[in-house]
Scaffold this active site. Structure first.
Site, PDB file in Angstrom:
ATOM      1  N   TRP A   7      -3.266  -1.079  -4.685  1.00 51.18           N
ATOM      2  CA  TRP A   7      -3.644  -0.251  -3.527  1.00 51.18           C
ATOM      3  C   TRP A   7      -4.037  -1.228  -2.411  1.00 51.18           C
ATOM      4  CZ3 TRP A   7      -9.186   1.547  -2.521  1.00 51.18           C
ATOM      5  CH2 TRP A   7      -9.233   2.448  -1.453  1.00 51.18           C
ATOM      6  N   ASP A  67     -11.106   0.541 -11.596  1.00 52.05           N
ATOM      7  CA  ASP A  67     -11.019   1.505 -10.498  1.00 52.05           C
ATOM      8  C   ASP A  67     -10.359   2.765 -11.054  1.00 52.05           C
ATOM      9  OD1 ASP A  67     -10.694   2.944  -8.233  1.00 52.05           O
ATOM     10  OD2 ASP A  67      -9.380   1.526  -7.201  1.00 52.05           O
ATOM     11  N   LYS A  96      -9.193  13.047  -5.779  1.00 50.74           N
ATOM     12  CA  LYS A  96      -7.904  13.577  -6.225  1.00 50.74           C
ATOM     13  C   LYS A  96      -8.058  14.640  -7.303  1.00 50.74           C
ATOM     14  CE  LYS A  96      -7.374   9.662  -5.222  1.00 50.74           C
ATOM     15  NZ  LYS A  96      -7.998   8.806  -4.195  1.00 50.74           N
TER      16      LYS A  96
HETATM   17  N1  PLA Z   1      -8.582   3.344  -5.596  1.00 50.73           N
HETATM   18  C1  PLA Z   1      -7.262   3.599  -5.620  1.00 50.73           C
HETATM   19  C2  PLA Z   1      -6.418   2.894  -6.606  1.00 50.73           C
HETATM   20  C3  PLA Z   1      -6.703   4.530  -4.719  1.00 50.73           C
HETATM   21  O1  PLA Z   1      -5.405   4.764  -4.748  1.00 50.73           O
HETATM   22  C4  PLA Z   1      -7.550   5.183  -3.807  1.00 50.73           C
HETATM   23  C5  PLA Z   1      -7.003   6.168  -2.812  1.00 50.73           C
HETATM   24  C6  PLA Z   1      -8.908   4.879  -3.833  1.00 50.73           C
HETATM   25  C7  PLA Z   1      -9.401   3.945  -4.749  1.00 50.73           C
HETATM   26  C8  PLA Z   1      -9.895   5.486  -2.907  1.00 50.73           C
HETATM   27  O2  PLA Z   1     -10.026   6.823  -3.031  1.00 50.73           O
HETATM   28  P1  PLA Z   1     -11.160   7.639  -2.282  1.00 50.73           P
HETATM   29  O3  PLA Z   1     -10.440   8.564  -1.390  1.00 50.73           O
HETATM   30  O4  PLA Z   1     -11.870   8.307  -3.376  1.00 50.73           O
HETATM   31  O5  PLA Z   1     -11.999   6.705  -1.524  1.00 50.73           O
HETATM   32  N2  PLA Z   1      -5.701   5.983  -2.399  1.00 50.73           N
HETATM   33  C9  PLA Z   1      -5.045   6.939  -1.527  1.00 50.73           C
HETATM   34  C10 PLA Z   1      -5.759   7.154  -0.213  1.00 50.73           C
HETATM   35  C11 PLA Z   1      -4.959   8.284  -2.211  1.00 50.73           C
HETATM   36  C12 PLA Z   1      -6.139   5.927   0.562  1.00 50.73           C
HETATM   37  O6  PLA Z   1      -5.343   5.027   0.743  1.00 50.73           O
HETATM   38  O7  PLA Z   1      -7.287   5.881   1.021  1.00 50.73           O
HETATM   39  C13 PLA Z   1      -3.627   6.412  -1.300  1.00 50.73           C
HETATM   40  O8  PLA Z   1      -2.868   7.124  -0.674  1.00 50.73           O
HETATM   41  O9  PLA Z   1      -3.306   5.328  -1.786  1.00 50.73           O
END
Ligand code: PLA
Length: 726
Positions: free
Chosen positions: A160, A241, A277
Site C-alpha cells: 500500500w 497491518d 472496510k
Molecule cells: N493498510 C492497508 C494495507 C490499506 O490498504 C489501507 C487502506 C489502510 C491500511 C488504511 O485504511 P484506513 O482507511 O482504515 O485508514 N487502503 C485504501 C484506502 C482502501 C487508502 O489508500 O487510504 C486503498 O484504496 O488502498
C-alpha cells in the site's frame, strides 16, 4: 549533454532562485508561501479526485478500496444501521480518554487475537483506539522511531503506497523486501525469507495480516508458520497491518490466522486494525492499535507511551464509530448479522473476479487471467502498465491506480463487460507487464523547505557526529561517561596535531599505530561477528553492528600504554646522559644550570629573611614541573578506565568486549613501541630522506626533556644576541 544539463539543472536552479527570492521578498511582506510547490496527487485518493471531475456518465471508479453494491452504490451494513439506531439516543458527546473507548478496544483485540487468546487472558496486550488503519500504522511508526531508535522497517514490495510515506515521515529507515513474483504472479516466498533472514536483529517487519494490498497474494498457513519462526529466530519485530479482516476468505477468524500464529509463537508484536472496510465505516475513522508485551507491568508502561504519542497529535479519538463497533461486537446477535454481511461482501467480490475473468476469456484474450481469480481480497493486481492505465482512463473513463491495481469492489454486473473490453483492448499491446511500486527516490541536494515539501521525496538524512554516545536522561554519571567516550577520537586528533606541530619521528609511528589499532578492531569485529549487548542494542540502534573487541577501549589502551612507555624511556634517557644527543645534553645542562641558579637565588633571598615563602613556592613549582609528565600519563590511564567503564555502563559493549579491547590495544602498543625504537634508534638515517628533511623532522626520543632543551636553546640564543648588541 547540454540538453541533459538544461533538463536537470535549470529547474533546480529556478526552484532555488524562487525560494531565495520569495524568502527575501517575505522580508518586505509580500507572499510568505510563494515558494511552496504544489504536491503531486496522492496515487490512490488522487484517482477519486480525478474520477469526480469526470463528466462521463459511464465512468467507473476502481481506484480506492471502498466497497460498492452491484449497482455501484456505497453500502451501509444493516448491522451498522441497527447499531446507529441504538446509539442515536446517546447524549454522550464528551471527550473520550486519550486511549479511546476501552470496551471498543477490548472487543476489537478479541476479534483479532481470538476470544480465548492466551495473550489477552494474560493481560499482555496494550491497546489504544486509533484513527482507523492509517492512524494505527502512523502510531506504530512513531513508536518504532521513539522506542526502537536506529532500527529499520522492512516493507514488502509492492505494498500500500501510504506505508512508505508513513514510515518516511516518522523518520524510520526503510528497507523493502521482495514479496511478489511477477513471473508466477504469486508470492516470492523464498526470496522474501532469504532477504528477511539477513535483516539485522532489532528491525521491524511490516506484514499485511490478510488480503495483501495491492497484490491479493497471501502466504499459506504453512508459510505464515515458517515466517513466524524466521522472525523469531532473527529477533525481528512483526508489525501486522490488518485492514481487511473478513475480506480475504469471508471468515473473520480465518483471516486472523497470521495474527494468531504470531501471538501463539510468543512474538512481541504490533497490530494495526481498521474497521473502515469490514464494517463500511470509512469516514468514521475507527481502528485499534495494539502491542503485545511481556506482562501486565510492561503493558502499563507501553500503554502510557502509546497515549503520550497520541495526545500531542490529535488528543483523543472520535466517539461515534467506536460506539457503533462496540455495539455490534458486544451483542452476539448483531455480531452474527455483521459476520454474515462481511461474508456477503467477500462473496460478491469473488463472484466479480470470476465474471471479469470469464469476460476476458470470452473476448478471446490470448493472455492468462488466472491471477484474477487466484488473488484474494479487495484488489486485483492486473499487470497493466502505467501507460495502459492512462489509456483506460483517457479513452474509457475507467479510473484505477497507475500500478495496475483495480478495486474489485467497484466491479459489478453492469460495468464488468465494458471493463473487460477495455482491458482486453489495451493488454494486447506488448507493454503489458507487472510493475512493482518503487520506494520514493531519496532526495539528494540541499535541505531546502521547498525540497522538503516535495511529496514522495525521501530524506536520506544521516548524522555524522563524534562518539554520539547515548545516555539515559537523568543519569549524571552516564553523561560524564558519554563525554569521556569522545577521548579516543581526540587521542587520534591530538597525535595528528603533535605530528604536524612538532615533527618528531616517533610521533609518525604513534599516529600510525593508533590508526592501525582502530583498523585492526574493525577487522576483528568483522571476523568474530560477535553482537552488541542484546538488552540495549535496540535502544541504541546498533543491533546490526558487531562488538568484539571495543575499539574505543583498544585505542585508549594503545594511547595510554604508549605514553607510559615513552615516559619510562625518557626517564631512563635522563639517568644515562650518554644516550642523549648533543642538543639534548646541552638542554639538560642548561636546564640543570637554570635550576641551580633558581635554587641559589631562592636561598639567597631566604638568607636575607625576605621571602622564605617564595622559596617554598619555587620548590613546589619545580617539583610539579618534574612530576608533570608522570601526571599526564596517569591522567591518560584514568581517562582510559573511564572510557572502558563507560562502554559497559552505557550499554555499548559487554565487559568481555571491553577487556578484549584493552588487551588488544596495550599489547599492540608494546609491540609497536619496539618497532618505534628500532626505527628511531637503528634506522636514524631515515631522517635524511629528502621528504623528512624538507619537512624538518627530527628524532627527540633520546631527549629526557625536550621542552627544557628547546627552552634553553632559545635562552642561550637570546643571551648571545644581547651580548653582541651590547
Ligand atoms: N493498510 C492497508 C494495507 C490499506 O490498504 C489501507 C487502506 C489502510 C491500511 C488504511 O485504511 P484506513 O482507511 O482504515 O485508514 N487502503 C485504501 C484506502 C482502501 C487508502 O489508500 O487510504 C486503498 O484504496 O488502498
Amino acid at each position: 549533454m547540454e540538453g541533459l544539463i538544461r533538463q536537470a539543472a535549470v529547474p533546480l536552479l529556478q526552484q532555488q532562485a524562487r525560494g531565495f527570492a520569495s524568502r527575501a521578498a517575505g522580508f518586505w511582506n509580500s507572499s510568505w508561501f510563494s515558494h511552496v510547490p504544489e504536491a503531486p496527487r496522492d496515487p490512490i485518493l488522487g484517482v477519486t479526485e480525478k474520477f469526480l471531475a469526470d463528466t462521463n456518465p459511464q465512468k467507473i471508479n476502481l481506484g480506492v478500496g471502498a466497497y460498492r453494491d452491484d449497482s455501484g452504490q456505497p453500502v451501509v451494513l444493516k448491522s451498522v444501521r441497527e447499531a446507529e439506531r441504538r446509539v442515536a439516543g446517546s447524549h454522550f458527546m464528551e471527550y473520550l480518554p486519550i486511549a479511546g473507548h476501552r470496551q471498543f478496544c477490548e472487543d476489537s483485540v478479541k476479534l483479532a487475537y481470538g476470544e480465548d487468546s492466551p495473550v489477552l487472558k494474560n493481560k499482555q496486550v496494550a491497546m489504544l483506539q486509533s484513527l482507523s488503519g492509517t492512524g494505527s500504522c502512523r502510531l506504530s511508526a512513531e513508536f518504532q522511531g521513539h522506542w526502537m531508535p536506529g532500527s529499520t522497517i522492512y516493507i514488502p514490495t509492492p505494498t500500500w503506497a501510504n506505508h512508505l510515506n508513513i514510515w518516511r515521515d516518522a523518520h524510520v529507515a526503510i528497507e523493502q523486501y521482495p514479496y511478489y513474483k511477477p513471473e508466477t504472479r504469486g508470492l516470492d516466498f523464498e526470496r522474501m525469507c532469504d532477504f528477511l533472514s539477513k535483516a539485522p536483529a532489532g528491525s521491524a517487519v511490516l506484514l499485511h495480516a490478510c488480503a495483501h494490498n495491492p497484490t491479493g497474494v497471501d502466504p499459506s498457513t504453512e508459510q505464515w508458520r515458517e515466517l513466524s519462526q524466521l522472525l523469531k529466530q532473527k529477533a525481528l519485530l512483526p508489525i501486522l497491518d490488518c485492514a481487511y479482516q473478513g475480506f480475504a476468505s469471508g471468515d473473520c477468524d480465518r483471516d486472523a490466522q497470521a495474527i494468531r500464529i504470531f501471538a501463539e509463537d510468543g512474538h512481541r508484536m504490533m497490530l494495526c486494525q481498521s474497521f473502515a472496510k469490514n464494517m463500511g465505516l470509512y469516514g468514521q475513522r475507527v481502528g485499534c492499535w495494539s502491542i503485545v508485551c511481556d506482562d501486565e507491568k510492561e503493558v502499563k508502561a507501553v500503554e502510557s507511551q502509546m497515549k503520550a504519542l497520541a495526545r500531542p497529535m490529535y488528543s483523543n479519538p472520535p466517539v461515534h464509530g467506536a460506539l457503533l463497533v462496540h455495539t455490534i461486537l458486544a451483542d452476539p446477535e448483531l455480531k452474527k448479522q455483521w459476520l454474515g454481511e462481511v461474508k456477503d461482501m467477500a462473496e460478491r467480490i469473488i463472484s466479480m473476479r470470476t465474471l471479469l475473468r470469464q469476460n476476458l476469456e470470452a473476448l478471446g484474450s490470448p493472455l492468462s487471467w488466472n491471477h484474477i481469480t487466484d488473488q484474494i481480497g479487495m484488489f486485483c493486481y492486473t499487470g497493466l502498465s502505467p501507460e495502459q492505465v492512462d489509456k483506460l482512463t483517457a479513452e474509457h473513463s475507467i479510473y484505477l491506480t497507475r500500478n495496475g491495481r483495480i478495486s474489485m469492489a467497484g466491479v459489478n454486473t453492469n460495468n464488468v463487460a465494458r471493463l473487460a473490453e477495455a482491458i482486453h483492448k489495451h493488454s494486447a499491446a506488448p507493454d503489458y507487464l507487472f510493475r512493482l511500486d518503487r520506494p520514493p527516490a531519496p532526495h539528494r541536494g540541499p535541505f531546502t523547505a521547498a525540497a522538503a515539501a516535495m511529496s514522495g521525496a525521501q530524506w536520506g538524512l544521516k548524522a555524522f557526529c563524534i562518539a554520539c554516545a547515548k545516555f539515559q536522561e537523568g543519569d549524571a554519571l552516564g553523561e560524564v561517561l558519554a563525554v569521556a567516550a569522545t577521548a579516543p577520537y581526540f587521542a587520534i586528533y591530538h597525535a595528528a596535531v603533535l605530528l604536524h606541530a612538532r615533527r618528531e619521528l616517533h610521533m609518525v609511528l604513534v599516529f600510525m599505530g593508533l590508526l592501525l589499532t582502530s583498523a585492526l578492531c574493525t577487522v576483528v569485529k568483522k571476523v568474530l561477528k560477535q553482537p552488541r549487548p542484546a538488552a540495549t542494542c535496540t535502544l541504541l540502534g546498533n543491533c546490526h553492528k558487531h562488538g568484539m573487541p571495543s575499539s574505543h577501549s583498544a585505542v585508549m589502551a594503545f594511547a595510554a600504554t604508549t605514553a607510559l612507555l615513552l615516559y619510562l624511556h625518557r626517564r631512563r634517557a635522563s639517568s644515562s646522559s650518554g644516550s642523549s644527543n648533543g642538543i639534548c645534553s646541552a638542554g639538560i645542562r642548561g636546564a640543570g644550570a637554570a635550576r641551580t641558579a633558581r635554587r641559589s637565588g631562592a636561598a639567597a633571598a631566604a638568607s636575607k629573611g625576605s621571602s622564605g615563602g617564595g622559596d617554598f613556592v619555587a620548590a613546589a613549582v619545580e617539583r610539579l614541573a618534574q612530576a608533570l609528565p608522570l601526571l599526564e600519563v596517569l591522567l591518560l590511564w584514568v581517562l582510559t578506565a573511564a572510557v572502558a567503564y563507560g562502554r559497559v555502563h552505557l550499554g555499548y559493549h559487554t565487559p568481555a568486549q571491553v577487556a578484549a579491547g584493552l588487551a588488544l590495544g596495550s599489547s599492540l602498543a608494546a609491540a609497536w613501541w619496539c618497532i618505534t625504537l628500532a626505527v628511531c634508534q637503528r634506522w636514524g638515517p631515515v631522517l635524511r630522506l629528502p621528504l623528512l628533511r624538507a619537512l624538518h623532522f627530527r628524532d627527540t626520543l633520546g631527549c629526557p626533556d625536550v621542552h627544557a632543551a628547546e627552552a634553553e636553546i632559545f635562552v642561550q640564543t637570546a643571551d648571545t644576541a644581547n651580548k653582541r648588541s651590547e
